[in-house]
Scaffold this motif. Structure first.
Motif, PDB file in Angstrom:
ATOM      1  N   ALA A 117      17.948  43.717  46.654  1.00 54.16           N
ATOM      2  CA  ALA A 117      19.459  43.511  46.942  1.00 54.16           C
ATOM      3  C   ALA A 117      19.891  42.849  48.301  1.00 54.16           C
ATOM      4  N   SER A 118      20.175  41.822  48.369  1.00 57.16           N
ATOM      5  CA  SER A 118      20.809  40.598  49.429  1.00 57.16           C
ATOM      6  C   SER A 118      22.147  40.519  50.182  1.00 57.16           C
ATOM      7  N   ASN A 119      21.879  40.137  51.193  1.00 54.53           N
ATOM      8  CA  ASN A 119      23.909  40.096  51.710  1.00 54.53           C
ATOM      9  C   ASN A 119      24.221  38.648  51.369  1.00 54.53           C
ATOM     10  N   ASN A 120      23.741  38.355  50.131  1.00 50.19           N
ATOM     11  CA  ASN A 120      24.334  36.515  49.830  1.00 50.19           C
ATOM     12  C   ASN A 120      25.200  36.302  48.912  1.00 50.19           C
ATOM     13  N   GLY A 121      26.506  37.946  49.323  1.00 48.75           N
ATOM     14  CA  GLY A 121      27.504  37.992  47.662  1.00 48.75           C
ATOM     15  C   GLY A 121      28.422  37.156  48.320  1.00 48.75           C
ATOM     16  N   ASP A 122      28.428  35.696  48.515  1.00 48.08           N
ATOM     17  CA  ASP A 122      29.530  34.894  49.254  1.00 48.08           C
ATOM     18  C   ASP A 122      30.508  34.565  48.351  1.00 48.08           C
TER      19      ASP A 122
ATOM     20  N   GLY B 119      42.670  46.750  48.423  1.00 46.00           N
ATOM     21  CA  GLY B 119      42.139  48.371  49.525  1.00 46.00           C
ATOM     22  C   GLY B 119      40.603  48.248  49.864  1.00 46.00           C
ATOM     23  N   ASN B 120      39.728  48.944  48.739  1.00 35.07           N
ATOM     24  CA  ASN B 120      38.520  49.628  49.132  1.00 35.07           C
ATOM     25  C   ASN B 120      37.560  48.529  48.335  1.00 35.07           C
ATOM     26  N   THR B 121      37.475  46.647  49.433  1.00 30.46           N
ATOM     27  CA  THR B 121      36.891  45.974  48.781  1.00 30.46           C
ATOM     28  C   THR B 121      36.190  45.364  49.741  1.00 30.46           C
ATOM     29  N   PHE B 122      34.905  45.173  49.297  1.00 32.28           N
ATOM     30  CA  PHE B 122      34.215  44.353  50.727  1.00 32.28           C
ATOM     31  C   PHE B 122      32.814  43.503  49.948  1.00 32.28           C
ATOM     32  N   ILE B 123      32.758  42.815  50.851  1.00 28.56           N
ATOM     33  CA  ILE B 123      32.750  41.124  50.361  1.00 28.56           C
ATOM     34  C   ILE B 123      30.826  40.886  51.389  1.00 28.56           C
ATOM     35  N   ASN B 124      29.674  41.466  50.563  1.00 28.92           N
ATOM     36  CA  ASN B 124      27.976  41.681  51.304  1.00 28.92           C
ATOM     37  C   ASN B 124      27.813  40.077  51.410  1.00 28.92           C
ATOM     38  N   GLY B 125      28.453  39.754  52.784  1.00 26.23           N
ATOM     39  CA  GLY B 125      28.288  37.764  52.448  1.00 26.23           C
ATOM     40  C   GLY B 125      29.412  37.397  53.137  1.00 26.23           C
ATOM     41  N   ASP B 126      29.220  35.943  52.931  1.00 29.62           N
ATOM     42  CA  ASP B 126      30.730  35.545  52.894  1.00 29.62           C
ATOM     43  C   ASP B 126      31.598  35.052  51.924  1.00 29.62           C
TER      44      ASP B 126
ATOM     45  N   ALA C 147      40.888  41.286  55.946  1.00 27.47           N
ATOM     46  CA  ALA C 147      40.547  42.936  56.518  1.00 27.47           C
ATOM     47  C   ALA C 147      39.270  42.047  57.369  1.00 27.47           C
ATOM     48  N   ALA C 148      39.072  42.233  59.106  1.00 31.59           N
ATOM     49  CA  ALA C 148      37.866  41.781  59.543  1.00 31.59           C
ATOM     50  C   ALA C 148      36.438  42.904  58.717  1.00 31.59           C
ATOM     51  N   TRP C 149      37.086  44.150  59.102  1.00 29.15           N
ATOM     52  CA  TRP C 149      36.391  45.017  58.162  1.00 29.15           C
ATOM     53  C   TRP C 149      35.806  44.385  56.880  1.00 29.15           C
ATOM     54  N   GLN C 150      36.116  43.651  56.204  1.00 28.99           N
ATOM     55  CA  GLN C 150      35.917  43.480  54.458  1.00 28.99           C
ATOM     56  C   GLN C 150      34.447  42.364  54.146  1.00 28.99           C
ATOM     57  N   VAL C 151      34.110  41.586  55.205  1.00 30.97           N
ATOM     58  CA  VAL C 151      32.872  40.755  54.816  1.00 30.97           C
ATOM     59  C   VAL C 151      32.642  40.711  55.949  1.00 30.97           C
TER      60      VAL C 151
END
Length: 432
Positions: A197-202, A213-220, A233-237
């Motif tokens: 798993a990597s953090n390119n979920g752009d 809500g509880n939405t988070f982007i592991n990427g850009d 929100a800043a914490w979501q990306v």
């Protein structure tokens, strides 16, 4: 009367001169053969370095995965036949690329700088035990030669990723304890797991970008600078949250002659003995309460006017399959089981202008979905959603509730039959 003098001596001189010229010719021939061998070896080594660097850059910013990918793909392109690796971990440098100065900078492990470039150097040297053996040069005391080749590849941080909504992306959660998030993996390295798993979920869009809500982007997360201000929100990306200058433009779907030349004739009846097609309209399962139905879709190309699943019915895909659909796609009450779990093996092309493509509400879906005209939705009022998506999506509008998305980095829209142009992005590229 004058007589010629030393005629025999002149004949001897010519013989000596001929022998000398022959030696020179042989020397040049030997030089040409050995030089040609070195040129071929260097070219093959450069190909290996290029492949290794590109594969490593695709795995960034995960340093360990990048190193593993570089070693793997260098060896896949190893033509030496000696069984000696071209690359070791110390030959792989992870860092950043400055586009203005065209300089690569190594970033030491533990540094928090965002990694976006890799330099790989491949070796065929005496020290590595895989140098180039020469054929004719040993006559002058040179038995082997060493060559090296390096390449730098970068992950374009200005590019868009695996979920692209041309007009809108809206992510939200509805169920307590559920999350809507993205990350990435490479299906070419195997099934998704914590190890790859990597953090390119752009994600990116030309239009509205809203994360609730509880939405988070592991990427850009990126948007066109002329679009409305994103609601994020800043914490979501986890990665970059920036605007790009050039509007994304993709080609419309081109199904070619799939409407007339397809594999629809392979579809007769479902496993419950029900007709599947009605004038190219595909339906599996009944809209009335009943038992689940199923069908195995042979690999091929299919063309439907509409497509729908009911009563937890399942389509099984066993190999490369393309599905073109003119109108609505409704998979909410069933699923498509892509047995090999390679998203590229299931390509879905919704073609209807402003038509809906509803994804399954539950389970897993391994697919690549490409449309410039239709809407991709996973939300039904009053119904729970628990979908895990693996693959890549381009759509006119994307609305997800309680969906986990694992973007498959091995898929490139440019490689698809329908996807031709992607302006303003370059993805992974060689820069040196």
């Amino acid at each position: 009367m004058l007589k010629p003098r030393h005629k025999a001596n002149r004949r001897g001189a010519i013989a000596i001169l001929a022998a000398f010229c022959l030696i020179i010719v042989i020397a040049f021939l030997a030089f040409s053969i050995d030089f040609g061998q070195l040129a071929v070896a260097e070219s093959n080594l450069q190909n290996a370095a290029d492949a290794a660097a590109l594969s490593a850059a695709r795995a960034l910013p995960n340093r360990e995965l990048a190193i593993a990918a570089a070693i793997e793909w260098a060896e896949k392109n190893n033509t030496s036949g000696l069984g000696t690796p071209l690359v070791s971990a110390e030959d792989i440098e992870i860092g950043t690329w400055d586009e203005e100065t065209a300089l690569f900078t190594v970033v030491p492990e533990g540094d928090n700088t965002t990694l976006d470039a890799v330099r790989v150097t491949c070796h065929r040297t005496a020290e590595r035990g895989n140098s180039i053996r020469l054929f004719f040069a040993p006559v002058i005391g040179t038995n082997n030669a060493s060559v090296m080749a390096s390449a730098v590849a970068r992950r374009d941080r200005a590019s868009c990723g695996g979920i692209i909504g041309l007009l809108k992306i809206y992510f939200n959660d509805r169920i307590s304890g559920h999350f809507t998030f993205t990350d990435s993996y490479d299906s070419g390295q195997g099934e998704y797991g914590s190890w790859n798993a990597s953090n390119n979920g752009d994600i990116c869009t030309n239009g509205v970008l809203r994360l609730r809500g509880n939405t988070f982007i592991n990427g850009d997360a990126k948007w066109w600078e002329d679009a409305v201000t994103p609601s994020v929100a800043a914490w979501q990306v986890s990665g970059d949250f920036i605007a790009f200058q050039n509007e994304l433009v993709f080609s419309d779907i081109n199904p070619g002659n799939a409407a007339n030349q397809n594999n629809n004739s392979l579809l007769d009846q479902s496993n419950n003995g029900v007709e599947l097609l009605d004038n190219q309209k595909f339906q599996l399962g009944s809209s009335e309460p009943g038992a689940p139905d199923s069908i195995t879709l042979p690999p091929g190309t299919y063309y439907f006017t509409e497509m729908s699943l009911f009563n937890d019915s399942t389509i099984t895909v066993t190999g490369p399959t393309r599905i073109y659909v003119e109108g609505t796609i409704d998979l909410r009450y069933g699923n498509i089981d892509n047995v090999g779990e390679k998203p590229i093996d299931l390509q879905i092309y919704p073609m209807g202008n402003n038509k809906f493509c509803y994804l399954p509400l539950f389970g897993e879906l391994h697919a690549v979905i490409y449309t410039t005209k239709s809407y991709i939705h996973v939300n039904t009022p009053g119904e729970d959603v628990d979908l895990e998506f693996f693959g890549k999506i381009l759509a006119k509008r994307i609305v997800f509730f309680d969906v986990i998305s694992h973007i498959d980095e091995s898929v490139d829209f440019d490689d698809l039959e329908a996807g031709k142009a992607q302006h303003g992005t370059s993805g992974i590229s060689l820069v040196q």
